[in-house]
Design a protein around this motif. Structure first.
Motif, mmCIF file in Angstrom:
data_model
loop_
_atom_site.group_PDB
_atom_site.id
_atom_site.type_symbol
_atom_site.label_atom_id
_atom_site.label_comp_id
_atom_site.label_asym_id
_atom_site.label_seq_id
_atom_site.Cartn_x
_atom_site.Cartn_y
_atom_site.Cartn_z
ATOM 1 N N HIS A 37 0.704 -1.045 -0.096
ATOM 2 C CA HIS A 37 0.027 -0.012 0.173
ATOM 3 C C HIS A 37 0.835 1.318 -0.013
ATOM 4 C CE1 HIS A 37 -3.930 -2.122 0.249
ATOM 5 N NE2 HIS A 37 -3.205 -2.661 1.146
ATOM 6 N N LEU A 45 2.509 8.499 10.014
ATOM 7 C CA LEU A 45 1.336 9.153 9.818
ATOM 8 C C LEU A 45 0.677 9.551 11.102
ATOM 9 C CD1 LEU A 45 -0.724 9.699 7.950
ATOM 10 C CD2 LEU A 45 -1.872 7.443 8.381
ATOM 11 N N ILE A 131 -5.664 11.589 4.827
ATOM 12 C CA ILE A 131 -5.394 10.952 3.445
ATOM 13 C C ILE A 131 -4.395 11.471 3.041
ATOM 14 C CG2 ILE A 131 -6.593 10.273 1.534
ATOM 15 C CD1 ILE A 131 -7.958 8.669 3.695
ATOM 16 N N ARG A 134 -0.992 10.715 4.204
ATOM 17 C CA ARG A 134 -0.646 9.371 4.010
ATOM 18 C C ARG A 134 0.193 9.241 2.631
ATOM 19 N NH1 ARG A 134 -3.906 3.763 3.725
ATOM 20 N NH2 ARG A 134 -2.874 2.796 2.343
ATOM 21 N N TYR B 35 -0.228 -0.991 6.579
ATOM 22 C CA TYR B 35 -1.578 -0.522 6.164
ATOM 23 C C TYR B 35 -2.330 -1.983 5.455
ATOM 24 C CZ TYR B 35 0.017 4.144 6.249
ATOM 25 O OH TYR B 35 0.326 5.532 6.700
ATOM 26 N N THR B 36 -3.690 -1.961 5.719
ATOM 27 C CA THR B 36 -4.364 -3.273 4.664
ATOM 28 C C THR B 36 -5.190 -2.686 3.936
ATOM 29 O OG1 THR B 36 -5.816 -3.193 6.666
ATOM 30 C CG2 THR B 36 -4.186 -4.819 6.862
ATOM 31 N N ILE B 37 -5.452 -1.386 3.906
ATOM 32 C CA ILE B 37 -6.540 -0.883 2.685
ATOM 33 C C ILE B 37 -5.807 0.298 2.069
ATOM 34 C CG2 ILE B 37 -8.564 -1.743 4.012
ATOM 35 C CD1 ILE B 37 -8.744 1.109 5.114
ATOM 36 N N ALA B 42 -9.728 3.647 2.520
ATOM 37 C CA ALA B 42 -9.799 4.494 3.614
ATOM 38 C C ALA B 42 -10.927 5.630 3.596
ATOM 39 C CB ALA B 42 -8.431 4.820 3.897
ATOM 40 N N ALA B 124 -8.218 7.331 12.427
ATOM 41 C CA ALA B 124 -8.078 7.077 10.996
ATOM 42 C C ALA B 124 -6.857 6.332 10.630
ATOM 43 C CB ALA B 124 -7.892 8.737 10.300
ATOM 44 N N VAL B 125 -5.898 6.506 11.543
ATOM 45 C CA VAL B 125 -4.513 5.541 11.279
ATOM 46 C C VAL B 125 -5.218 4.381 11.606
ATOM 47 C CG1 VAL B 125 -2.493 5.149 12.439
ATOM 48 C CG2 VAL B 125 -3.133 7.584 12.142
ATOM 49 N N GLN B 128 -7.092 2.414 8.892
ATOM 50 C CA GLN B 128 -6.268 2.176 7.665
ATOM 51 C C GLN B 128 -5.425 0.865 8.041
ATOM 52 O OE1 GLN B 128 -4.311 5.666 5.599
ATOM 53 N NE2 GLN B 128 -5.621 6.857 7.009
ATOM 54 N N MET B 129 -5.165 0.745 9.203
ATOM 55 C CA MET B 129 -4.511 -0.856 9.554
ATOM 56 C C MET B 129 -5.513 -1.901 9.564
ATOM 57 S SD MET B 129 -1.782 0.943 12.052
ATOM 58 C CE MET B 129 -1.479 -0.605 12.781
#
Lengths: 219, 203, 196
Positions: A37, A45, A131, A134, B35-37, B42, B124-125, B128-129
Motif C-alpha cells: 500500500h 502518519l 488521507i 499518508r 496498512y491493509t487498505i 480508507a 483514521a490511522v 487504515q490498518m
C-alpha cells in the motif's frame, strides 16, 4: 591435489552462476506476495496526525485573505450545496468523496501553494488531511475550528472585556477590521462615515508579528 | 584457465558482495503495522456517517470504550471500564495487542477524547490498518468540580448562516448593503506540471 | 527506505558527488573488462567475442533481480525509481543511428570516452564525430523537434504495458539471457578465432 579438485569444480562455474541466477529469479516468482500500500508508514502518519502543526488559526487565514496572499489555496471539503451557500473568498470546492480524483490531485500534489482544508468544524477537514498526508503531499494545512470558528472569531468577534490584556484588544481590532472586509457592517462605522466624510478613512494596516521561534539545531 | 590467475581479485569481490548481502539480511526488520487498505477504501470508510456514535451506545456493555486522552486526564476521571491508550501511543506493541484482542473477540471499541476532533487522527490511522471494529464517540469531556462531564456534541454542523448574518448586520446598521463585499477577482489557479527534465543515462 | 535521495536520507547536494563516484567505478569496470578496445566491442557483431553481450546482460539481470528483492524486503520503493520516458520514433531512429555508429566505429559513447582516457587515437576521432553529431543536432533542432518530442508514450515499462507480472517476466528474461549466453558461446566456437 586440492588445487586440481578446485579447478575441476571451477570448470562448471559459469553453469553454477547461471543456475544461481535462475534460482534467484524463480525465488521472486515463488515468494508469497503481500499487497503493498502506498504511503508513509503508519507510525509516521500517526505522529504527524497527533501534532497540531497542521492547524492554521482563523486569524492567520483572515490575514492572508485580506492581504491577498497569492500562495494560499483554500479548499472547501464540504458538499457543493454548502459551498454555494457560503465559503471563504476564492476557495475551491473539493467535496470529501472526490478527494482522490485525478482532478483534485493536481491541486493537492504540488509544492507551489499552501493548501488549507476547511469544513464546518475541522472534523472532515482532518479526514482529508490524513488521507493526503499518508500519500505524502506537502504543504497541507487545516483551518482550526473550521467555518464555525471562522464565524465566531472573524465574522462576529466578541468584544474583549475591560480587564483583558492589551493584545486581546489589538486582536479584536484586527478581527473587526477583517470582518468589515468580509462584508459585515457595524452601526458605529456607518455613523462615522456619514459625519466625517471628508476624512480619509484610516487605513488598517495590520502587521503580523512574527512569532519568535527559537533556532533549532545543534550537532 | 587464464582468468583463474586473477583469483585474488575475484574472490575478494565475491567475499565483499556476500558480506553485503549478509549484513543486509541481518539488519532486516520486518515492517510492523502495515496498512491493509488503500487510501480509496480508507476515504470511503471515513465518509461513513456512522463512524461517530452517541454516548448512549455505552449502555451496551460489550462495547469497549478506549480513552485516548493524556494520562493526567485519564486519572482524573474516565468513562466506566475505559481502557487508556494515549493517542500518540496507539501503535505501541501493548496497545496493538489489546486492539487485536478486541477484534478477535468480535467486540466493538469506541474511541473518545476531549472532543471528537482530537480522536479522528488516531482513529483514521487505526482503521487504515484494518481495525474496522472501531467507532468514535461523539462527546466532549470536560471537568466540572473534578467531575467528568460527558456531553454529546454534533459534528460538522453549521452553527449559523453566515451570509444571512452579514446581510443582517447591514440591516441593523440601517444602510443599504453597499456591494462592498470586496469581491476579490477570481483567482485562476494554474498548477505547473513538473518538468520532465530528469537525469538521463546511457552507456 | 530507499531510494536514498528522494526520501531525503541523503541531502540532495550529494547527488553530484555520488554521481562522480559511480562514474569512476563504472569507467574502471568498463576498462578492466576490456571495453576500451574497439575490436572487442565490435566482436559481438562478427561473432568472435561476446563479452559485451554477456557483461551488459549479466549486469541487467543482477540489478533487476536485486532491485526486486530489495523492493520485496522494503529497502527500496520500486515505484519511486526513475523510468525512462518512451518516445517511439525518437528511440527507433536514434537506436538505428547508434547501432550503425557502433558497428562502424566499434565504440558506444561511454566506452569511447573510456578509450580516450587510455589514449586510443581511433576513440578520439570517434569522440570528435560525436561532437559533430551533437552540433548538427542542435543546429537543426527545430527540424528534429517533432520526432524528438513526439510520439510520447509516458514513462512506461514493459510489464505495465503488456500487463504481465514483473516476477514472471524476470524469470523468463533470466532464462532467455542464459540461453543467449549459451548460444553465443556456440557461435563463438564456430567462428574462426581472431586475434586482437
Amino acid at each position: 591435489m586440492i588445487n586440481r579438485n578446485l579447478v575441476k569444480a571451477l570448470r562448471y562455474r559459469y553453469v553454477l552462476l547461471a543456475v544461481g541466477l535462475i534460482l534467484l529469479a524463480g525465488g521472486l516468482v515463488l515468494l508469497p506476495k503481500q499487497e503493498k500500500h502506498k504511503g508513509i508508514t503508519s507510525a509516521e502518519l500517526l505522529s504527524n496526525a497527533i501534532s497540531p502543526e497542521r492547524y492554521m488559526s482563523t486569524d492567520e487565514i483572515a490575514h492572508k485573505i485580506v492581504n491577498q496572499d497569492p500562495s494560499i489555496l483554500l479548499i472547501d471539503v464540504r458538499d457543493s450545496l454548502n459551498y454555494q451557500k457560503y465559503s471563504l473568498p476564492n476557495a475551491l470546492n473539493i467535496p470529501l468523496p472526490k478527494l482522490l480524483d485525478d482532478n483534485s490531485m493536481t491541486f493537492l500534489n504540488q509544492d507551489q501553494y499552501e493548501v488549507v482544508f476547511f469544513s464546518n468544524d475541522n472534523f472532515d477537514a482532518d479526514k482529508a488531511w490524513i488521507i493526503s498526508n499518508r500519500l505524502g503531499f506537502k504543504n497541507i494545512h487545516v483551518l482550526k475550528g473550521g467555518l464555525n470558528s471562522w464565524f465566531k472569531t472573524i465574522i462576529n468577534p466578541t468584544m474583549p472585556e475591560e480587564n483583558m490584556p492589551a493584545n486581546a484588544f489589538e486582536q479584536y481590532r484586527f478581527r473587526k477590521a477583517a470582518s468589515m472586509y468580509f462584508g459585515v457592517v457595524y452601526p458605529e462605522s456607518v455613523i462615522q462615515q456619514s459625519t466625517e466624510q471628508k476624512k480619509v478613512p484610516k487605513k488598517v494596516i495590520t502587521v503580523k508579528k512574527k512569532k519568535k521561534s527559537t533556532p533549532e539545531g545543534g550537532c | 584457465m587464464k582468468e583463474l590467475e586473477k583469483t585474488k581479485r575475484i574472490s575478494i569481490a565475491a567475499v565483499f558482495s556476500i558480506l553485503l548481502v549478509i549484513i543486509a539480511l541481518l539488519s532486516y526488520k520486518k515492517p510492523k503495522n502495515l496498512y491493509t487498505i488503500t487510501t480509496k477504501t480508507a476515504l470511503e470508510m471515513l465518509l461513513d456517517k456512522n463512524i461517530a456514535v452517541n454516548v448512549d451506545i455505552l449502555n451496551d456493555t460489550t462495547i469497549v470504550p478506549i480513552d485516548i486522552r493524556s494520562q493526567y486526564d485519564y486519572e482524573k476521571g474516565y468513562i466506566q471500564n475505559a481502557i487508556h491508550m494515549e493517542a500518540a501511543e496507539v501503535l505501541s506493541n501493548e496497545n496493538i495487542e489489546i486492539l487485536e484482542k478486541i477484534k478477535a473477540n468480535n467486540k466493538m471499541a469506541v474511541l473518545y477524547g476531549n472532543n471528537p476532533e482530537g480522536v479522528i487522527a488516531p482513529y483514521a490511522v487505526l482503521i487504515q490498518m484494518g481495525y474496522n471494529n472501531l467507532k468514535i464517540l461523539k462527546v466532549e469531556n470536560s471537568y466540572h468540580q473534578n467531575q467528568l462531564i460527558t456531553k454529546n456534541v454534533d459534528l460538522e454542523k453549521s452553527i449559523i448562516d453566515i451570509p444571512k448574518f452579514i446581510k443582517g448586520s447591514a440591516k441593523n446598521a440601517n444602510i443599504k448593503p453597499k456591494s462592498n463585499t470586496h469581491k476579490a477577482p477570481k483567482k485562476v489557479i494554474t498548477i505547473k506540471k513538473s518538468k520532465k527534465n530528469k537525469p538521463e543515462g546511457g552507456c | 527506505m530507499g531510494p536514498l535521495i528522494p526520501n531525503d536520507l541523503i541531502p540532495f547536494e550529494w547527488n553530484l558527488v555520488i554521481a562522480i563516484i559511480i562514474g569512476i567505478a563504472f569507467g574502471y569496470i568498463l576498462e578492466s573488462s576490456g571495453f576500451s578496445s574497439s575490436r572487442k566491442l565490435a566482436g559481438v557483431f562478427y561473432g568472435y567475442d561476446f563479452a559485451v553481450l554477456k557483461v551488459f546482460f549479466t549486469a541487467a539481470l543482477v540489478s533487476v533481480i536485486g532491485i526486486f528483492y530489495m523492493d520485496y524486503l522494503g529497502y527500496v520503493d520500486f515505484s519511486m525509481l526513475y523510468v525512462h520516458p518512451f518516445y517511439l520514433w525518437g528511440a527507433l531512429i536514434g537506436g538505428a543511428i547508434m547501432g550503425v555508429g557502433f558497428v562502424a566505429g566499434g565504440f558506444c559513447p561511454g566506452t569511447s570516452l573510456c578509450a580516450v582516457a587510455i589514449g586510443k587515437i581511433d576513440a578520439m576521432i570517434y569522440v570528435i564525430g560525436i561532437m559533430i553529431g551533437v552540433f548538427i543536432f542542435s543546429e537543426f533542432y527545430s527540424f528534429f523537434e517533432p520526432i524528438y518530442d513526439g510520439y510520447f508514450y509516458g514513462n512506461i515499462t514493459l510489464t505495465e504495458s503488456l500487463n504481465i507480472s514483473p516476477y514472471w517476466f524476470i524469470l523468463f528474461f533470466t532464462i532467455f539471457g542464459i540461453i543467449a549466453f549459451a548460444l553465443s558461446d556456440m557461435v563463438r566456437k564456430k567462428v574462426k578465432k581472431v586475434f586482437y
